[in-house]
Design a protein around this motif. Structure first.
Motif, mmCIF file in Angstrom:
data_model
loop_
_atom_site.group_PDB
_atom_site.id
_atom_site.type_symbol
_atom_site.label_atom_id
_atom_site.label_comp_id
_atom_site.label_asym_id
_atom_site.label_seq_id
_atom_site.Cartn_x
_atom_site.Cartn_y
_atom_site.Cartn_z
ATOM 1 N N GLY A 7 -74.051 -0.396 71.558
ATOM 2 C CA GLY A 7 -75.119 0.579 71.750
ATOM 3 C C GLY A 7 -76.510 0.042 71.538
ATOM 4 N N ARG A 8 -76.628 -1.239 71.199
ATOM 5 C CA ARG A 8 -77.952 -1.815 70.991
ATOM 6 C C ARG A 8 -78.620 -2.104 72.330
ATOM 7 N N THR A 9 -79.924 -1.958 72.356
ATOM 8 C CA THR A 9 -80.725 -2.303 73.528
ATOM 9 C C THR A 9 -81.099 -3.780 73.433
ATOM 10 N N VAL A 10 -80.921 -4.512 74.527
ATOM 11 C CA VAL A 10 -81.219 -5.948 74.540
ATOM 12 C C VAL A 10 -82.229 -6.222 75.647
ATOM 13 N N VAL A 11 -83.303 -6.924 75.303
ATOM 14 C CA VAL A 11 -84.295 -7.376 76.279
ATOM 15 C C VAL A 11 -84.288 -8.899 76.254
ATOM 16 N N ILE A 59 -72.774 -6.997 71.240
ATOM 17 C CA ILE A 59 -73.802 -6.210 70.550
ATOM 18 C C ILE A 59 -74.380 -5.149 71.475
ATOM 19 N N ASN A 60 -74.416 -5.425 72.783
ATOM 20 C CA ASN A 60 -74.873 -4.417 73.734
ATOM 21 C C ASN A 60 -73.850 -3.289 73.852
ATOM 22 N N HIS A 92 -79.611 -8.292 60.423
ATOM 23 C CA HIS A 92 -79.842 -6.991 59.795
ATOM 24 C C HIS A 92 -79.397 -5.820 60.678
ATOM 25 N N GLY A 93 -78.704 -6.105 61.789
ATOM 26 C CA GLY A 93 -78.182 -5.040 62.633
ATOM 27 C C GLY A 93 -79.246 -4.219 63.312
ATOM 28 N N PRO A 94 -80.179 -4.827 64.047
ATOM 29 C CA PRO A 94 -81.281 -4.078 64.664
ATOM 30 C C PRO A 94 -80.815 -3.184 65.808
#
Length: 300
Positions: free
Chosen positions: A181-185, A177-178, A148-150
């Motif tokens: 601009g997505r934040t990855v934990v 994906i990072n 869903h493109g979080p």
């Protein structure tokens, strides 16, 4: 940069066990943040608190400017969660599974099918999930977390069941994906994975963060020798010990290794003797930092 996640003094107890014991840190927007630690360090509990799956006993968490607990419906479309253990709807194929996840967020079936292709499961689209291998199920779980493109993605040991090729392919996907601009934990036991992917890491043990920072900075801060290896027989062991009295010299029958804090002098001396056959030079790594902080004893 804006803070995507703020963890302030978070604690979680289970009886006398302090699973998370006063942890504080921030994760910036677009950052790739790793949480490392041995078994039982509190990584998964901390991750579940950040995701809103578990209530902290003390402290506060802010995720995208909102509190994740009690479960916040406004956050659910903006986060993707891949749990340590995969759990799917029963008796569905891989395609049906990911389309079901997609439909929960109003994502069209074509996008779901695209993610099957991204994680290399197109040829398993009509296979029921209970028939997938452990690595295939892990890849499907990751695709469901991303379909869903979080804005923020939480991954709990995502490559634990993957073979080396699948791990490398997943690393490429996570970088992509990072980079969008997505934040990855991420939590992981693979130090090479954290060193390669993460902008910063936090090393946990016994519910506490022992040290945090960029992997390269943590490695540079470790007072560890450089290990210089050459092919066994290139220099006699006794000769190497006489030549480098301040270094540790060992020979396993394949490589003679000199552990030194003055690598330039060792390399120069070996070069002068034309003794560089099979040369390998290894400095400290994030694994060395991890072991220095958490110890080397076996953890169940």
């Amino acid at each position: 940069m804006a803070q995507t996640i703020r963890v302030d003094g978070v604690r979680k107890w289970y009886g006398d066990t302090h699973a998370v014991d006063g942890v504080s840190f921030d994760v910036e927007e677009g950052e790739f943040f790793g949480i490392l630690g041995p078994n039982g360090a509190g990584k998964t509990t901390l991750l579940e608190i950040m995701e809103g799956l578990r209530k902290p006993d003390d402290g506060e968490v802010s995720l995208l400017g909102m509190r994740p607990w009690p479960r916040n419906p406004r956050l659910l479309p903006r986060i993707g969660v891949q749990l340590q253990a995969s759990s799917f709807f029963e008796r569905l194929t891989a395609r049906e599974q990911i389309r079901t996840f997609a439909s929960l967020y109003g994502t069209p079936p074509a996008a779901a099918d695209h993610w099957l292709e991204v994680v290399g499961l197109t040829d398993k689209a009509d296979t029921r999930t209970e028939k997938l291998s452990g690595g295939q199920a892990q890849r499907l779980s990751i695709a469901c977390a991303l379909v869903h493109g979080p804005d923020v993605v939480f991954l709990d040991e995502p490559t634990a069941a993957l073979d080396p090729q699948a791990r490398r392919n997943l690393w490429d996907l996570l970088r992509e994906i990072n980079n969008q601009g997505r934040t990855v934990v991420l939590t992981t036991h693979h130090m090479d994975e954290a060193e390669l992917l993460c902008d910063r890491v936090a090393i946990m043990d016994h519910g506490n963060i022992l040290k945090s920072g960029p992997p390269a900075a943590l490695v540079r801060g470790l007072d560890a020798p450089t290990r210089i290896g050459i092919e066994t027989g290139t220099v006699p062991v006794d000769g190497a010990r006489q030549l480098f009295p301040d270094a540790e010299v060992s020979d396993d029958g394949v490589s003679l290794t000199v552990s030194t804090r003055n690598p330039a002098a060792v390399l120069s001396a070996l070069a002068d003797r034309n003794a560089l056959r099979g040369l390998a030079v290894r400095g400290a790594s994030l694994e060395d930092v991890f072991l220095d902080l958490t110890g080397r004893e076996y953890r169940a």
